[in-house]
Design a protein around this motif. Sequence first.
Motif, PDB file in Angstrom:
ATOM      1  N   LEU A 285       0.977  -1.302  -0.105  1.00 14.94           N
ATOM      2  CA  LEU A 285       0.275  -0.008  -0.076  1.00 14.94           C
ATOM      3  C   LEU A 285       0.876   1.331   0.146  1.00 14.94           C
ATOM      4  O   LEU A 285       0.587   2.465  -0.789  1.00 14.94           O
ATOM      5  N   GLY A 286       2.108   1.077   0.744  1.00 17.81           N
ATOM      6  CA  GLY A 286       2.966   2.263   0.967  1.00 17.81           C
ATOM      7  C   GLY A 286       3.522   2.458  -0.467  1.00 17.81           C
ATOM      8  O   GLY A 286       3.604   3.716  -0.997  1.00 17.81           O
ATOM      9  N   ALA A 287       3.901   1.566  -1.199  1.00 21.79           N
ATOM     10  CA  ALA A 287       4.615   1.734  -2.491  1.00 21.79           C
ATOM     11  C   ALA A 287       3.482   2.255  -3.568  1.00 21.79           C
ATOM     12  O   ALA A 287       3.940   2.839  -4.680  1.00 21.79           O
ATOM     13  N   SER A 288       2.290   1.999  -3.229  1.00 19.75           N
ATOM     14  CA  SER A 288       1.296   2.338  -4.309  1.00 19.75           C
ATOM     15  C   SER A 288       0.794   3.651  -4.077  1.00 19.75           C
ATOM     16  O   SER A 288      -0.017   4.245  -4.752  1.00 19.75           O
ATOM     17  N   GLY A 289       1.157   4.174  -2.957  1.00 18.65           N
ATOM     18  CA  GLY A 289       0.579   5.302  -2.155  1.00 18.65           C
ATOM     19  C   GLY A 289       1.048   6.629  -3.307  1.00 18.65           C
ATOM     20  O   GLY A 289       2.095   6.757  -3.870  1.00 18.65           O
ATOM     21  N   VAL A 290       0.097   7.686  -3.306  1.00 17.43           N
ATOM     22  CA  VAL A 290       0.450   8.750  -3.977  1.00 17.43           C
ATOM     23  C   VAL A 290       0.570  10.055  -2.880  1.00 17.43           C
ATOM     24  O   VAL A 290      -0.380  10.496  -2.020  1.00 17.43           O
ATOM     25  N   ILE A 291       1.604  10.775  -3.008  1.00 17.06           N
ATOM     26  CA  ILE A 291       1.815  12.004  -2.270  1.00 17.06           C
ATOM     27  C   ILE A 291       0.665  13.015  -2.354  1.00 17.06           C
ATOM     28  O   ILE A 291       0.682  13.306  -3.264  1.00 17.06           O
ATOM     29  N   GLN A 292       0.174  13.555  -1.431  1.00 21.75           N
ATOM     30  CA  GLN A 292      -1.107  14.353  -1.579  1.00 21.75           C
ATOM     31  C   GLN A 292      -0.843  15.912  -1.574  1.00 21.75           C
ATOM     32  O   GLN A 292      -1.386  16.678  -1.892  1.00 21.75           O
ATOM     33  N   SER A 293       0.646  16.262  -1.059  1.00 23.00           N
ATOM     34  CA  SER A 293       0.530  17.535  -0.896  1.00 23.00           C
ATOM     35  C   SER A 293       2.145  17.749  -0.647  1.00 23.00           C
ATOM     36  O   SER A 293       2.921  16.700  -0.306  1.00 23.00           O
ATOM     37  N   GLN A 294       2.679  18.803  -0.787  1.00 17.19           N
ATOM     38  CA  GLN A 294       4.182  19.279  -0.329  1.00 17.19           C
ATOM     39  C   GLN A 294       4.616  19.043   1.110  1.00 17.19           C
ATOM     40  O   GLN A 294       5.610  18.519   1.484  1.00 17.19           O
ATOM     41  N   ARG A 295       3.379  19.256   1.804  1.00 15.44           N
ATOM     42  CA  ARG A 295       3.556  19.049   3.254  1.00 15.44           C
ATOM     43  C   ARG A 295       3.878  17.621   3.694  1.00 15.44           C
ATOM     44  O   ARG A 295       4.920  17.382   4.287  1.00 15.44           O
ATOM     45  N   GLU A 296       2.971  16.757   2.900  1.00 14.19           N
ATOM     46  CA  GLU A 296       3.392  15.286   3.339  1.00 14.19           C
ATOM     47  C   GLU A 296       4.516  14.886   2.694  1.00 14.19           C
ATOM     48  O   GLU A 296       5.318  14.164   3.592  1.00 14.19           O
ATOM     49  N   SER A 297       5.075  15.442   1.602  1.00 21.19           N
ATOM     50  CA  SER A 297       6.303  15.043   0.981  1.00 21.19           C
ATOM     51  C   SER A 297       7.190  15.184   1.766  1.00 21.19           C
ATOM     52  O   SER A 297       8.274  14.557   2.132  1.00 21.19           O
ATOM     53  N   ARG A 298       7.099  16.637   2.401  1.00 19.27           N
ATOM     54  CA  ARG A 298       8.239  17.101   3.523  1.00 19.27           C
ATOM     55  C   ARG A 298       8.223  16.168   4.759  1.00 19.27           C
ATOM     56  O   ARG A 298       9.385  15.836   5.154  1.00 19.27           O
ATOM     57  N   ILE A 299       7.124  15.708   5.455  1.00 22.68           N
ATOM     58  CA  ILE A 299       7.084  14.830   6.505  1.00 22.68           C
ATOM     59  C   ILE A 299       7.525  13.474   6.320  1.00 22.68           C
ATOM     60  O   ILE A 299       8.335  13.175   6.971  1.00 22.68           O
ATOM     61  N   CYS A 300       7.429  12.893   4.977  1.00 22.54           N
ATOM     62  CA  CYS A 300       7.831  11.566   4.759  1.00 22.54           C
ATOM     63  C   CYS A 300       9.514  11.577   4.426  1.00 22.54           C
ATOM     64  O   CYS A 300      10.254  10.824   4.899  1.00 22.54           O
ATOM     65  N   LYS A 301      10.101  12.636   3.843  1.00 21.06           N
ATOM     66  CA  LYS A 301      11.255  12.803   3.800  1.00 21.06           C
ATOM     67  C   LYS A 301      11.962  12.960   5.117  1.00 21.06           C
ATOM     68  O   LYS A 301      13.095  12.482   5.283  1.00 21.06           O
TER      69      LYS A 301
END
Length: 371
Positions: A285-301
């Motif tokens: 599911l994580g590999a299939s996931g789509v980043i929803q926003s720049q904020r989510e991208s920064r959190i994941c990074k």
Amino acid sequence: MSTNLNNALATKPHYPILDGLRGIAAIIVVTFHLTEPLGTGHLDILVNHGYLAVDFFFLLSGFVMGYAYDDRWSKMTVGNFFKRRIVRLQPMVILGMTLGALGFYFTDSTLWPLIHTIPLWKMLLVMLIGYTILPVPLSLDIRGWEEMHPLNSVGWSLFFEYIANILYAIWIRKFSKTALGILVVIAAVALTHLAITNGDVSGGWTLNVEQVRIGITRTMYPFFAGLLLSRIAKPTQIKNAFLWCSLLVAIVLYMPRIGGAEHLWMNGLYESVCIIIVFPLIVYLGASGVIQSQRESRICKFLGDISYPLYLVHYPLVYFYVAWISNHKGVTIAEVWPYALLILIGGIMLAYAALKWYDEPVRKWLRKKLA
């Protein structure tokens, strides 16, 4: 390794949500180690299944290993593979062991009454062996907890990570999907037997036959199931995957003990299902996931960046915390939580500082030297 291959591997798209999940699991590991000394055993630890984060890490590693390297072997030697793994893993191993050594004589506790009788040369020898991630024999167990790495307990899982890496590079990478599937099924049976027989999969950190068997069993299924998943999975597009996967990871790891002392097999069955079925599902599911926003991208990074440093630097801090608890018998979670929160926040800050001021610069320098 050629510069072109280095660049190709470095720029290959990755899975940011899996990075974030690794960070979530690393933080939960810290909370597990902070609640562990308040329990009397496996049955009553507040973060009862926090140790399963290690099995989740193994599965993530196998998945990422297959994705990153399976299609590169025509351009890459086994030696170059190991250079890359050493550059990735060893700098933080060395820092983690050094921090453990620096704090060793300052953790006064009734748990470790003989610490100050350990000669300096012996502690330094344990530290130098720890730098290689090779386990120390029980004759060098200077803390008295029968650990492979008495200066930084978590080193045991890195030892088994290296074993899995070696098996992958010299042998198992050549397996067909069918052969790999058979290996994974056999490993799943062995894992289930271990979990149901013992009541859990906890263990693997002592250099003796039984504990090494536990460590190997805990490594073989998740790592090579992750590798198989990377070969057969076809990720789709799933929204809010980071949120739902994070919740799943937290539910699994924070689940209270199941079955109690009377029905150990029930907890073993729970852990088997989590490792064999739920963890691969979360990774898919994580590999299939789509980043929803720049904020989510920064959190994941951010979470992905600190995950490995946090895992390696937090336990030297935990030793001080455990010593304090052991010297204040009967303290409750209500009395301890401010100190635990301080260790958690301090560990995250130390991990980020280690990443930016040590790990990234050292790895950059090593890559240039070994290119």
